[in-house]
Design a protein around this motif. Structure first.
Motif: not given
Length: 360
Positions: A23-37, A59-60, A136-146
């Motif tokens: 199917r290739g890749l469309r914006p609506d296919d993406v549910r999560v975007i991780p971002a590394a240290a 566009r999604g 309206p569409r993006l949900r942010l999650h910030v990872v910390t080490s406690h």
């Protein structure tokens, strides 16, 4: 017919690979975007981030969860702005131009780095907290080490001793690291993460305007380079450090999402679980957790054409020393050349064709 990719690699787990092929890749296919240290390495992803969040994802019409550790948390917070393209450009510019007063030949004091960095985050994120946390569409999650045990509070003796014990425990098993440090994720309370956090000792707490700057600062607070952030509002009491210590490259159980893919712009093709695993190559391999993951990474031969024939990294502060303008020029050149990564990804997704990804 698409031109061959010269800079960008596309790698995927088996479920994601089949999806891309068919199917290739469309914006609506993406549910999560991780971002590394990874500190300055993340700068090469800036043009790609700007295309993803400024042009392609809008566009999604669906909800996307952004998960960031260390510099990844700053990237993902900036991406939540209404003017994502400009916000991400400003983030990279601030990172490139960071300077701290110090004696010649010596590293700046950790307290100074923390204070100046907090001021930068307050200007870039704190003043816009309501906007960033109401996308309206993006949900942010910030990872910390406690910290736990000796690392529950920062101290001149207890911190190095505590990290020594953490290293020894992690060497035995990754789960043993949880005796010294736990993952605390400050999450947008409007909707839950679409995957469980039962792979490692974890807590989730609501992310809000009170703790946005504190949580991102903590997520970026490399031990001994910056001071720990203590007692983040809404979280458990104690010291918080860089989210990359527990989750260097966010090797999480993405295969347990019920649908959709995790799209992972990354500066390398492997996902190392924790910072203390960098020296443990047997923990660098792919696992079934990555079945739904698509990794976008630079090709080694393209990296060889960057300044110094490498990605920007923290060692550049020592290499360039007090020649700050030279470091800035090198990092700016690397970002400019990284436009090739964004252009090649755009070429892939705009074609509407299937994508032949490498196996992770």
């Amino acid at each position: 017919m698409r031109a061959p990719l010269k800079a960008l690699r596309v790698l995927a787990g088996p479920i994601a690979r089949a999806h891309l092929r068919e199917r290739g890749l469309r914006p609506d296919d993406v549910r999560v975007i991780p971002a590394a240290a990874g500190g300055p390495k993340g700068l090469i992803l800036n043009p790609l981030d700007r295309f993803l969040f400024g042009q392609w994802l809008p566009r999604g019409n669906h909800e996307v969860h952004l998960i960031g550790a260390s510099i990844g948390s700053w990237r993902m917070a900036a991406a939540c702005a209404a003017d994502a393209d400009q916000s991400l450009a400003a983030m990279a510019d601030a990172y490139v131009h960071q300077t701290y007063d110090h004696a010649p030949g010596r590293a700046p004091e950790a307290a100074l780095v923390s204070r100046v960095f907090r001021e930068t985050l307050q200007q870039q994120l704190g003043s816009r907290a309501a906007e960033l946390l109401s996308h309206p569409r993006l949900r942010l999650h910030v990872v910390t080490s406690h910290g736990r045990g000796l690392l529950g509070r920062e101290g001149r003796l207890r911190t190095p001793l505590g990290y020594g014990l953490a290293f020894a425990g992690n060497l035995l098993t990754r789960a043993s690291l949880g005796l010294s440090l736990e993952r605390v994720v400050f999450s947008d309370p409007r909707s839950p993460l679409p995957l469980p956090l039962d792979d490692f000792r974890s807590l989730q707490r609501p992310l809000d305007a009170r703790n946005l700057v504190d949580s991102v600062l903590a997520s970026c607070s490399i031990p001994f380079w910056l001071k720990a952030v203590h007692d983040i509002p809404g979280g458990p009491a104690g010291a918080y450090w860089d989210g990359g210590i527990t989750d260097y490259h966010l090797h999480w159980p993405y295969q347990r999402m019920t649908h959709g893919l995790a799209l992972y712009p990354h500066f390398q093709h492997t996902l190392v679980p924790g910072w203390l695993d960098k020296a443990l190559p047997w923990r660098h391999g792919s696992t079934s957790a990555l079945d739904r993951v698509v990794v976008l990474a630079p090709k080694p031969e393209w990296v060889a054409g960057l300044p110094g024939a490498k990605l920007p990294d923290r060692a550049d502060f020592q290499q360039y020393g007090d020649d700050v303008p030279a470091r800035i020029r090198a990092w700016q050149a690397a970002i400019a050349q990284s436009q090739r990564l964004a252009d090649e990804f755009a070429q892939l997704v705009e074609s509407g064709q299937g994508i032949d990804a490498e196996p992770l």
